[in-house]
Design a protein around this motif. Structure first.
Motif, PDB file in Angstrom:
ATOM      1  N   PHE A  33     -12.926  -5.490  19.998  1.00  0.00           N
ATOM      2  CA  PHE A  33     -14.203  -5.367  19.300  1.00  0.00           C
ATOM      3  C   PHE A  33     -14.312  -6.352  18.136  1.00  0.00           C
ATOM      4  O   PHE A  33     -15.374  -6.925  17.895  1.00  0.00           O
ATOM      5  N   SER A  74     -18.797  -5.751  14.096  1.00  0.00           N
ATOM      6  CA  SER A  74     -17.695  -5.012  14.732  1.00  0.00           C
ATOM      7  C   SER A  74     -17.911  -3.508  14.617  1.00  0.00           C
ATOM      8  O   SER A  74     -17.660  -2.758  15.565  1.00  0.00           O
ATOM      9  N   CYS A  76     -20.762  -1.894  14.387  1.00  0.00           N
ATOM     10  CA  CYS A  76     -21.818  -1.509  15.322  1.00  0.00           C
ATOM     11  C   CYS A  76     -21.296  -1.448  16.756  1.00  0.00           C
ATOM     12  O   CYS A  76     -21.663  -0.559  17.522  1.00  0.00           O
ATOM     13  N   ARG A  77     -20.432  -2.387  17.118  1.00  0.00           N
ATOM     14  CA  ARG A  77     -19.855  -2.372  18.467  1.00  0.00           C
ATOM     15  C   ARG A  77     -19.029  -1.114  18.694  1.00  0.00           C
ATOM     16  O   ARG A  77     -19.114  -0.478  19.750  1.00  0.00           O
TER      17      ARG A  77
END
Length: 220
Positions: A33, A74, A76-77
């Motif tokens: 990520f 990152s 949000c991922r």
């Protein structure tokens, strides 16, 4: 050493493609990520640092963006991946002709309630063939407990035209041992719901390990 200099079979993305996601460590999954490291540290090393700083994977994944140490992209991922996991479990339950596997229910309920720092009481509403109608969080409390009102549980069962229900609540302490109060409210709800012909199939207590089933202990 940069991850690009690692042997092909040891790079997180290549390892995931060839061996599956289960072969990756927590830090390696985070590295996928994160994408890239920072000066002096590759992505896997950054992942390890974040895990240590947060006090573990659970704390890291359920912290806010600033507290996590992850960049906004990152973070949000990671949050999107968590929500995909929840929705996958939700669809797995809803597509089942009849909910006959307690382990599937326990996995789903833990995914929904396990991260809360306060107590939450929820219901999984089922039809007369034990197919999932809806999931609702009905009561929220402090770390010391939540007030559960049988009248409200009955009202929601009637609103969903449910024939059966699975109860669940979390213990923020992480200890999934049912208390005397948990057993008492289960019996109160069982008696109240019996008046409208709704059966309680189980009551799960969610902690840090496997959820505890009151039905399996013979307490319903």
């Amino acid at each position: 050493m940069s991850i690009r200099e690692w042997p092909d079979g040891e790079r997180p993305r290549e390892k995931l493609r060839t061996r599956g996601s289960g072969s990756l460590s927590d830090a390696e999954l985070l590295a996928v990520f994160i994408g890239s490291g920072r000066r002096g540290s590759n992505a896997v090393e950054v992942g390890r640092e974040l895990l240590v700083s947060a006090g573990g994977l659970k704390s890291l994944l359920h912290s806010g963006q600033k507290e996590s140490g992850l960049g906004p992209v990152s973070w949000c991922r990671v949050q999107a991946a968590l929500e995909l996991g929840r929705r996958y479990l939700d669809s797995e339950l809803r597509e089942t002709e009849a909910l006959t596997d307690p382990a599937a229910s326990a996995r789903y309920l833990k995914s929904r309630l396990g991260a809360y720092p306060y107590e939450v009481f929820a219901c999984l509403f089922l039809d007369n063939r034990h197919r999932v109608i809806a999931f609702e969080e009905l009561f929220r409390g402090t770390i010391d407990g939540a007030s559960v009102h049988p009248r409200e549980v009955v009202r929601h069962c009637l609103a969903h035209n449910a024939a059966a229900v699975i109860l669940a609540h979390n213990h923020p302490s992480g200890v999934a041992e049912p208390s005397a109060a948990d057993r008492a409210i289960t019996l109160r709800l069982r008696d109240a719901l019996a008046l409208v012909d709704v059966r309680i199939l189980d009551h799960f207590v969610i902690g840090s390990g496997d959820p505890t089933s009151l039905a399996r202990r013979g307490w319903i």
